[in-house]
Design a protein around this motif. Structure first.
Motif, PDB file in Angstrom:
ATOM      1  N   THR A   5       0.849  -1.177   0.000  1.00 24.99           N
ATOM      2  CA  THR A   5       0.000   0.000   0.000  1.00 24.99           C
ATOM      3  C   THR A   5       0.890   1.233   0.000  1.00 24.99           C
ATOM      4  N   TYR A   6       0.586   2.160  -0.892  1.00 27.12           N
ATOM      5  CA  TYR A   6       1.295   3.431  -0.966  1.00 27.12           C
ATOM      6  C   TYR A   6       0.492   4.453  -0.171  1.00 27.12           C
ATOM      7  N   VAL A   7       1.171   5.179   0.700  1.00 24.24           N
ATOM      8  CA  VAL A   7       0.534   6.223   1.507  1.00 24.24           C
ATOM      9  C   VAL A   7       1.070   7.566   1.019  1.00 24.24           C
ATOM     10  N   PHE A   8       0.170   8.390   0.492  1.00 22.62           N
ATOM     11  CA  PHE A   8       0.539   9.697  -0.050  1.00 22.62           C
ATOM     12  C   PHE A   8       0.025  10.823   0.836  1.00 22.62           C
ATOM     13  N   ASN A   9       0.879  11.810   1.092  1.00 20.88           N
ATOM     14  CA  ASN A   9       0.423  13.095   1.615  1.00 20.88           C
ATOM     15  C   ASN A   9       0.047  13.917   0.397  1.00 20.88           C
ATOM     16  N   ALA A  10      -1.103  14.558   0.432  1.00 27.37           N
ATOM     17  CA  ALA A  10      -1.599  15.351  -0.694  1.00 27.37           C
ATOM     18  C   ALA A  10      -1.903  16.763  -0.203  1.00 27.37           C
ATOM     19  N   GLU A  11      -1.078  17.730  -0.612  1.00 26.47           N
ATOM     20  CA  GLU A  11      -1.256  19.122  -0.190  1.00 26.47           C
ATOM     21  C   GLU A  11      -1.821  19.939  -1.340  1.00 26.47           C
ATOM     22  N   LEU A  12      -2.912  20.644  -1.083  1.00 19.90           N
ATOM     23  CA  LEU A  12      -3.541  21.500  -2.085  1.00 19.90           C
ATOM     24  C   LEU A  12      -2.722  22.789  -2.190  1.00 19.90           C
ATOM     25  N   VAL A  13      -2.049  22.957  -3.300  1.00 15.40           N
ATOM     26  CA  VAL A  13      -1.136  24.079  -3.506  1.00 15.40           C
ATOM     27  C   VAL A  13      -1.919  25.400  -3.503  1.00 15.40           C
ATOM     28  N   GLY A  14      -1.416  26.373  -2.743  1.00 15.88           N
ATOM     29  CA  GLY A  14      -2.053  27.685  -2.671  1.00 15.88           C
ATOM     30  C   GLY A  14      -3.096  27.802  -1.569  1.00 15.88           C
ATOM     31  N   GLU A  16      -2.994  26.983   2.249  1.00 19.35           N
ATOM     32  CA  GLU A  16      -2.236  26.538   3.408  1.00 19.35           C
ATOM     33  C   GLU A  16      -3.115  25.754   4.379  1.00 19.35           C
ATOM     34  N   GLY A  17      -2.587  24.623   4.820  1.00 21.31           N
ATOM     35  CA  GLY A  17      -3.278  23.812   5.809  1.00 21.31           C
ATOM     36  C   GLY A  17      -4.342  22.886   5.245  1.00 21.31           C
ATOM     37  N   VAL A  18      -4.490  22.823   3.920  1.00 19.57           N
ATOM     38  CA  VAL A  18      -5.467  21.910   3.316  1.00 19.57           C
ATOM     39  C   VAL A  18      -4.697  20.730   2.747  1.00 19.57           C
ATOM     40  N   ARG A  19      -4.861  19.586   3.402  1.00 18.74           N
ATOM     41  CA  ARG A  19      -4.144  18.400   2.946  1.00 18.74           C
ATOM     42  C   ARG A  19      -4.955  17.146   3.243  1.00 18.74           C
ATOM     43  N   ARG A  20      -4.611  16.114   2.527  1.00 21.10           N
ATOM     44  CA  ARG A  20      -5.263  14.827   2.685  1.00 21.10           C
ATOM     45  C   ARG A  20      -4.199  13.736   2.727  1.00 21.10           C
ATOM     46  N   THR A  21      -4.537  12.614   3.334  1.00 22.28           N
ATOM     47  CA  THR A  21      -3.692  11.427   3.279  1.00 22.28           C
ATOM     48  C   THR A  21      -4.469  10.368   2.522  1.00 22.28           C
ATOM     49  N   ILE A  22      -3.847   9.856   1.471  1.00 20.08           N
ATOM     50  CA  ILE A  22      -4.490   8.908   0.560  1.00 20.08           C
ATOM     51  C   ILE A  22      -3.704   7.605   0.573  1.00 20.08           C
ATOM     52  N   THR A  23      -4.407   6.483   0.644  1.00 16.15           N
ATOM     53  CA  THR A  23      -3.748   5.179   0.496  1.00 16.15           C
ATOM     54  C   THR A  23      -4.256   4.519  -0.780  1.00 16.15           C
ATOM     55  N   VAL A  24      -3.327   3.875  -1.483  1.00 16.88           N
ATOM     56  CA  VAL A  24      -3.653   3.186  -2.729  1.00 16.88           C
ATOM     57  C   VAL A  24      -2.833   1.902  -2.780  1.00 16.88           C
ATOM     58  N   ARG A  25      -3.502   0.779  -3.029  1.00 13.97           N
ATOM     59  CA  ARG A  25      -2.757  -0.471  -3.165  1.00 13.97           C
ATOM     60  C   ARG A  25      -1.984  -0.466  -4.473  1.00 13.97           C
ATOM     61  N   ASP A  26      -0.826  -1.107  -4.490  1.00 12.33           N
ATOM     62  CA  ASP A  26       0.104  -1.026  -5.623  1.00 12.33           C
ATOM     63  C   ASP A  26      -0.397  -1.644  -6.919  1.00 12.33           C
ATOM     64  N   ASP A  27      -1.418  -2.483  -6.876  1.00 13.59           N
ATOM     65  CA  ASP A  27      -1.946  -3.058  -8.118  1.00 13.59           C
ATOM     66  C   ASP A  27      -3.041  -2.182  -8.727  1.00 13.59           C
ATOM     67  N   LEU A  28      -3.309  -1.045  -8.110  1.00 12.39           N
ATOM     68  CA  LEU A  28      -4.246  -0.073  -8.671  1.00 12.39           C
ATOM     69  C   LEU A  28      -3.473   0.922  -9.528  1.00 12.39           C
ATOM     70  N   THR A  29      -4.189   1.849 -10.152  1.00 15.03           N
ATOM     71  CA  THR A  29      -3.593   2.738 -11.146  1.00 15.03           C
ATOM     72  C   THR A  29      -3.604   4.197 -10.698  1.00 15.03           C
ATOM     73  N   LEU A  37      -8.385  11.215  -4.953  1.00 13.53           N
ATOM     74  CA  LEU A  37      -8.157  12.645  -4.769  1.00 13.53           C
ATOM     75  C   LEU A  37      -9.447  13.436  -5.001  1.00 13.53           C
ATOM     76  N   GLN A  38     -10.199  13.059  -6.029  1.00  7.75           N
ATOM     77  CA  GLN A  38     -11.475  13.731  -6.310  1.00  7.75           C
ATOM     78  C   GLN A  38     -12.409  13.642  -5.115  1.00  7.75           C
ATOM     79  N   SER A  39     -12.521  12.466  -4.586  1.00  6.11           N
ATOM     80  CA  SER A  39     -13.395  12.256  -3.434  1.00  6.11           C
ATOM     81  C   SER A  39     -12.875  13.021  -2.217  1.00  6.11           C
ATOM     82  N   ALA A  40     -11.573  12.978  -1.996  1.00  3.54           N
ATOM     83  CA  ALA A  40     -10.977  13.603  -0.814  1.00  3.54           C
ATOM     84  C   ALA A  40     -11.154  15.120  -0.807  1.00  3.54           C
TER      85      ALA A  40
END
Length: 168
Positions: A5-14, A16-29, A37-40
């Motif tokens: 499982t890949y764990v990504f920090n996702a920061e919305l550029v511009g 400040e303080g808006v971020r999400r943590t997303i997990t994606v299994r490696d066999d996904l795309t 990201l759309q849902s988050a």
């Protein structure tokens, strides 16, 4: 096969303080990462998007993976976001740039925080939300679009739309 499982920090550029943590299994795309990201961030999935694996926005065509239909429109075709994460050679600490909606250009800077053993089925999901994401469309833009919907059609001249008359 053992999955990760890949764990990504996702920061919305511009924003400040808006971020999400997303997990994606490696066999996904990357498409699956896009949907997470759309849902988050609460966005509609009605626009083009691209990922750059070198972490820089709009810099490297060689590192760009794009919406599958957009990729197919190039000659030769571009790299499709249908690529599975396990095939991309991603490493912990790697930055990935993501742009959604080329008109509004929502930018998200992703950082691969962790690669860990997968536990369960293949999913892509948001596991943490920090800060309120702004609305996808601001009210002023929505009102302008409504005004243009009621506008008369362009004038015709010599069989050409008005915008093309001065092209010669």
């Amino acid at each position: 096969m053992t999955h990760q499982t890949y764990v990504f920090n996702a920061e919305l550029v511009g924003f400040e303080g808006v971020r999400r943590t997303i997990t994606v299994r490696d066999d996904l795309t990357l498409v699956d990462l896009h949907y997470a990201l759309q849902s988050a961030f609460g966005w509609d999935d009605d626009h083009l998007y691209s990922f750059w694996l070198d972490g820089s926005f709009w810099v490297s065509d060689a590192e760009q993976y794009m919406h599958p239909y957009h990729a197919a429109s190039f000659d030769p075709p571009g790299k499709s976001a249908c690529a599975r994460l396990q095939q991309l050679g991603l490493a912990e600490g790697q930055r990935v740039a993501y742009v959604f909606d080329f008109g509004h250009e929502w930018r998200v800077q992703l950082t691969l925080r962790e690669i860990r053993a997968a536990d369960g089925r293949a999913v892509a999901r948001c596991i943490e939300r920090v800060g309120a994401a702004p609305p996808q469309y601001d009210e002023v833009a929505i009102e302008r679009e409504k005004e243009h919907e009621d506008a008369p059609a362009p004038q015709q001249h010599a069989g050409l739309p008005f915008e093309e008359v001065d092209a010669a």
